[in-house]
Design a protein around this motif. Structure first.
Motif, short mmCIF file in Angstrom:
data_model
loop_
_atom_site.label_atom_id
_atom_site.label_comp_id
_atom_site.label_asym_id
_atom_site.label_seq_id
_atom_site.Cartn_x
_atom_site.Cartn_y
_atom_site.Cartn_z
N VAL A 62 0.83 -1.20 0.00
CA VAL A 62 0.00 0.00 0.00
C VAL A 62 0.87 1.25 0.00
O VAL A 62 0.61 2.22 -0.73
CB VAL A 62 -0.94 0.00 1.23
N GLY A 63 1.93 1.25 0.82
CA GLY A 63 2.73 2.45 0.96
C GLY A 63 3.76 2.68 -0.12
O GLY A 63 4.16 3.83 -0.36
N GLY A 64 4.21 1.61 -0.78
CA GLY A 64 5.32 1.72 -1.72
C GLY A 64 5.10 2.75 -2.81
O GLY A 64 5.87 3.70 -2.97
N TYR A 65 4.03 2.59 -3.58
CA TYR A 65 3.80 3.50 -4.70
C TYR A 65 3.38 4.87 -4.21
O TYR A 65 3.80 5.90 -4.76
CB TYR A 65 2.73 2.94 -5.64
N MET A 66 2.59 4.92 -3.15
CA MET A 66 2.12 6.20 -2.62
C MET A 66 3.29 7.08 -2.19
O MET A 66 3.39 8.25 -2.59
CB MET A 66 1.20 5.96 -1.42
N TRP A 67 4.21 6.54 -1.40
CA TRP A 67 5.36 7.31 -0.96
C TRP A 67 6.28 7.64 -2.12
O TRP A 67 6.86 8.74 -2.17
CB TRP A 67 6.13 6.53 0.10
N GLY A 68 6.47 6.68 -3.04
CA GLY A 68 7.32 6.95 -4.20
C GLY A 68 6.79 8.08 -5.05
O GLY A 68 7.54 8.94 -5.52
N TYR A 69 5.47 8.10 -5.25
CA TYR A 69 4.85 9.19 -6.01
C TYR A 69 5.06 10.53 -5.31
O TYR A 69 5.41 11.53 -5.95
CB TYR A 69 3.36 8.90 -6.16
N LEU A 70 4.86 10.57 -3.99
CA LEU A 70 5.06 11.82 -3.25
C LEU A 70 6.51 12.26 -3.29
O LEU A 70 6.80 13.47 -3.36
CB LEU A 70 4.60 11.63 -1.79
N ALA A 71 7.44 11.30 -3.26
CA ALA A 71 8.86 11.65 -3.31
C ALA A 71 9.23 12.27 -4.64
O ALA A 71 10.08 13.17 -4.70
CB ALA A 71 9.72 10.40 -3.05
N ASP A 72 8.62 11.81 -5.73
CA ASP A 72 8.89 12.40 -7.05
C ASP A 72 8.25 13.76 -7.21
O ASP A 72 8.65 14.55 -8.07
CB ASP A 72 8.39 11.46 -8.16
N ARG A 73 7.23 14.06 -6.40
CA ARG A 73 6.53 15.34 -6.54
C ARG A 73 6.95 16.35 -5.47
O ARG A 73 7.02 17.53 -5.75
CB ARG A 73 5.01 15.11 -6.44
N ARG A 74 7.21 15.90 -4.25
CA ARG A 74 7.47 16.80 -3.14
C ARG A 74 8.90 16.77 -2.62
O ARG A 74 9.29 17.64 -1.83
CB ARG A 74 6.52 16.48 -1.98
N GLY A 75 9.66 15.77 -3.00
CA GLY A 75 11.03 15.69 -2.52
C GLY A 75 11.28 14.42 -1.73
O GLY A 75 10.39 13.87 -1.08
N ARG A 76 12.54 13.97 -1.79
CA ARG A 76 12.89 12.69 -1.18
C ARG A 76 12.98 12.78 0.35
O ARG A 76 12.51 11.91 1.07
CB ARG A 76 14.24 12.20 -1.69
N ARG A 77 13.60 13.86 0.86
CA ARG A 77 13.95 13.94 2.27
C ARG A 77 12.71 13.95 3.16
O ARG A 77 12.66 13.23 4.18
CB ARG A 77 14.79 15.19 2.49
N PRO A 103 19.96 16.98 -4.85
CA PRO A 103 20.20 18.04 -5.84
C PRO A 103 19.62 17.71 -7.20
O PRO A 103 19.21 18.61 -7.93
CB PRO A 103 21.73 18.13 -5.88
N LYS A 104 19.56 16.44 -7.54
CA LYS A 104 18.96 16.04 -8.82
C LYS A 104 17.48 16.37 -8.84
O LYS A 104 16.95 16.89 -9.83
CB LYS A 104 19.19 14.54 -9.03
N PHE A 105 16.78 16.08 -7.74
CA PHE A 105 15.36 16.43 -7.66
C PHE A 105 15.18 17.95 -7.75
O PHE A 105 14.28 18.44 -8.45
CB PHE A 105 14.77 15.92 -6.35
N LEU A 106 16.01 18.71 -7.05
CA LEU A 106 15.90 20.16 -7.06
C LEU A 106 16.13 20.73 -8.46
O LEU A 106 15.45 21.67 -8.90
CB LEU A 106 16.89 20.78 -6.07
N MET A 107 17.08 20.16 -9.19
CA MET A 107 17.32 20.62 -10.56
C MET A 107 16.14 20.31 -11.46
O MET A 107 15.73 21.15 -12.27
CB MET A 107 18.60 19.98 -11.10
N GLU A 108 15.58 19.13 -11.32
CA GLU A 108 14.44 18.77 -12.15
C GLU A 108 13.22 19.63 -11.81
O GLU A 108 12.37 19.87 -12.67
CB GLU A 108 14.08 17.29 -11.95
N ALA A 109 13.13 20.09 -10.56
CA ALA A 109 12.03 20.96 -10.15
C ALA A 109 12.33 22.43 -10.44
O ALA A 109 11.56 23.30 -10.03
CB ALA A 109 11.75 20.78 -8.66
N ASP A 110 13.45 22.72 -11.14
CA ASP A 110 13.82 24.10 -11.51
C ASP A 110 14.08 24.96 -10.28
O ASP A 110 13.75 26.14 -10.25
CB ASP A 110 12.73 24.73 -12.39
#
Length: 546
Positions: free
Chosen positions: A122-137, A263-270
């Motif tokens: 249940v949590g795997g995809y939900m958290w992964g989706y949020l990490a790609d949209r809101r950040g990993r940390r 930093p990779k996420f931050l660059m992709e998020a401009d």
């Protein structure tokens, strides 16, 4: 505003990593713009930066160097990875003891071992989706906290159904941290060191495995830990469950206080200025005492839309808004199974299912199987006594059961060392296919052998070889998908793996008493199939992250 605007340069020169570099509010895109993009002192710097050289992500990572920062990152992420292993595997060590107090049949034990995997699914995809949209940390902090908190609360559950529910919620937290940790970690690594460093991160699973086995060996056999409060009879196995939650809670605290956003996420998020601050932190820690100054540069950032999160808050019928949210959440899966990613996604889906069914289906039952071979014979030759009668007798579990579990856990070490040494030169695809095939053979031989010593030796072989497959899969999985899909993809595949783990544990629970050969041979067949399918993956050795 003044603290973030006028003192930002002074803060950026600090040689220590603290949570102040990227406060939780920075993870929100709107707040990130306010803090970093609109302060007055940035005007002159932005005007001058247009004339600076602009680096790609890989070039910026190389510019930041390699050293102290990466070793600190390895320790923090590794401890988080170890905490997941402890939380998952602790249930397997309490089965021989807890089944008496909770009056569990073998089918009940299968449900208990499956509960955490259901939560992870249940949590795997939900958290992964949020990490790609809101950040990993931020996702790591929250998911690790959920994991540790509900794992500890489970120790106080006097009834089986409540224990099952709390383990399920704990699994939701584990489902988020496992895929996001590897995405987060890989996005700080130089290309030529990525394979070895991800393999080193994966070895901390072994550390968690050994920690869980060692704690079980030291704590569960103790009979002095016992008191009663109402319907709760607190015994040593419950103390063991509490101790197993400590690594997750301390990992969440370390991420909150020490680590920056990817930093990779931050660059992709401009979010260029935030990414440069992270690269500055990396550089100053890596070049500590070397007297080098941080080079000024700009970044080639992505063009991810930042206002997309507002689309779901437009006016309209509630059903329409819900459909919009659901469509957006499922969009990454659609991208994964469209060309040109379709073939690799199908192959990875098969591999994750095969290895998860095989590894977790067998591994979670090792302590129970060792308990059954204490009187001699193989795991499948000593099951004539019905499970209910075993529960009624409630004879003490021999300490040797936990000692054998510790030995099997420690046998991961050679496989981990081997992976670190050869990953960058051999590539994940070759190691993945070869180790799955050898794992299949070792499981088949576990069914064939007839003595306790032979069973222990082959269990150690399975442990040492299967960890190579997991390490290779961690490397391959992070390199096959672009940044905006990486955590979502890993979350989806680990979720699919949890379905397999649930199936494997339920199958073992149903058949371990009546027909033990079926689940053992099924594990062997699925591992073989996964190894053959792995040969269809593309080679990703030392590839650049996209």
């Amino acid at each position: 505003m003044s603290r973030h605007g006028h003192t930002r340069d002074a803060e950026a020169r600090k040689p220590l990593l603290t949570g102040d570099y990227l406060e939780p509010s920075v993870l929100d895109s709107d707040e990130g713009e306010i803090i970093f993009d609109r302060s007055a002192p940035n005007i002159g710097r932005d005007a001058g930066r247009s004339a600076q050289k602009r680096l790609t992500y890989e070039e910026a990572v190389e510019e930041a160097g390699f050293g102290l920062f990466h070793w600190l990152l390895l320790v923090v992420c590794g401890w988080a990875n170890a905490s997941d292993a402890v939380e998952i595997l602790c249930v397997s060590f309490i089965l021989p003891t807890a089944r008496c107090e909770l009056q569990l049949s073998s089918s009940d034990m299968g449900l208990l071992t499956a509960s955490i995997f259901l939560g992870m699914m249940v949590g795997g995809y939900m958290w992964g989706y949020l990490a790609d949209r809101r950040g990993r940390r931020k996702v790591l902090v929250v998911s690790l906290t959920v994991n540790g908190l509900f794992g500890a609360l489970a120790s106080l559950a006097p009834w089986f159904w409540l224990f099952l529910l709390l383990r399920f919620i704990s699994g939701i937290g584990v489902g988020g941290s496992i895929p996001v940790i590897f995405s987060y970690f890989s996005e700080f690594m130089p290309r030529l060191r990525r394979g070895a460093m991800i393999s080193a991160l994966a070895t901390f699973w072994m550390a968690g495995n050994i920690l869980a086995a060692g704690l079980a060996w030291l704590v569960i056999p103790q009979d002095w830990v016992r008191f009663s409060v109402g319907p709760l009879d607190f015994r040593s196995w419950r103390l063991f469950v509490v101790l197993c939650s400590v690594p997750s809670l301390t990992s969440a605290l370390l991420f909150r206080l020490l680590m920056p956003e990817s930093p990779k996420f931050l660059m992709e998020a401009d979010r260029e200025k935030e990414a440069i601050r992270v690269f500055r932190v990396m550089f100053e820690l890596n070049m500590w005492r070397k007297g080098q100054d941080f080079p000024e540069f700009g970044l080639c950032t992505g063009s991810k839309q930042r206002g997309g999160g507002q689309e779901t808050r437009t006016r309209g019928p509630r059903r329409g808004r819900l459909a919009c949210v659901l469509k957006k959440a499922l969009a990454p899966i659609k991208q994964m199974f469209n060309a040109p990613l379709r073939s690799r996604s199908v192959v990875l889906l098969v591999i994750f299912y095969c290895i998860s069914f095989g590894y977790y289906g067998l591994w979670m039952w090792f302590p129970e199987l060792f308990s059954r071979v204490e009187s001699g014979g193989s795991p499948c030759s000593n099951v004539s006594l019905p499970s209910l009668q075993q529960n009624q007798s409630c004879s003490p579990v021999k300490t040797a059961v936990y000692a054998e579990g510790f030995i099997v856990a420690a046998s991961n070490l050679p496989g981990n060392i081997f992976t670190i040494l050869v990953m960058d030169n051999t590539g994940g695809k070759t190691l993945l296919a070869g180790s799955l095939i050898v794992s299949s053979l070792s499981v088949f031989l576990i069914y064939v052998v007839q003595t306790k010593v032979q069973t222990l030796i082959l269990s150690c072989v399975f442990s040492g070889v299967s960890v190579i497959a997991w390490n290779a899969l961690d490397v391959v999985g992070t390199e096959l998908y672009p940044t905006q899909l990486r955590s979502s993809a890993l979350g989806f595949f680990t979720g699919a793996g949890r379905v397999a783990a649930i199936t494997g544990n339920v199958v073992f629970g149903r058949l371990v008493d009546s027909n033990c050969a079926v689940p053992v041979l099924l594990v062997s067949a699925l591992l073989l199939a996964g190894g053959l399918v792995a040969l269809l993956l593309p080679q990703t050795k030392q590839t650049e992250l996209t």
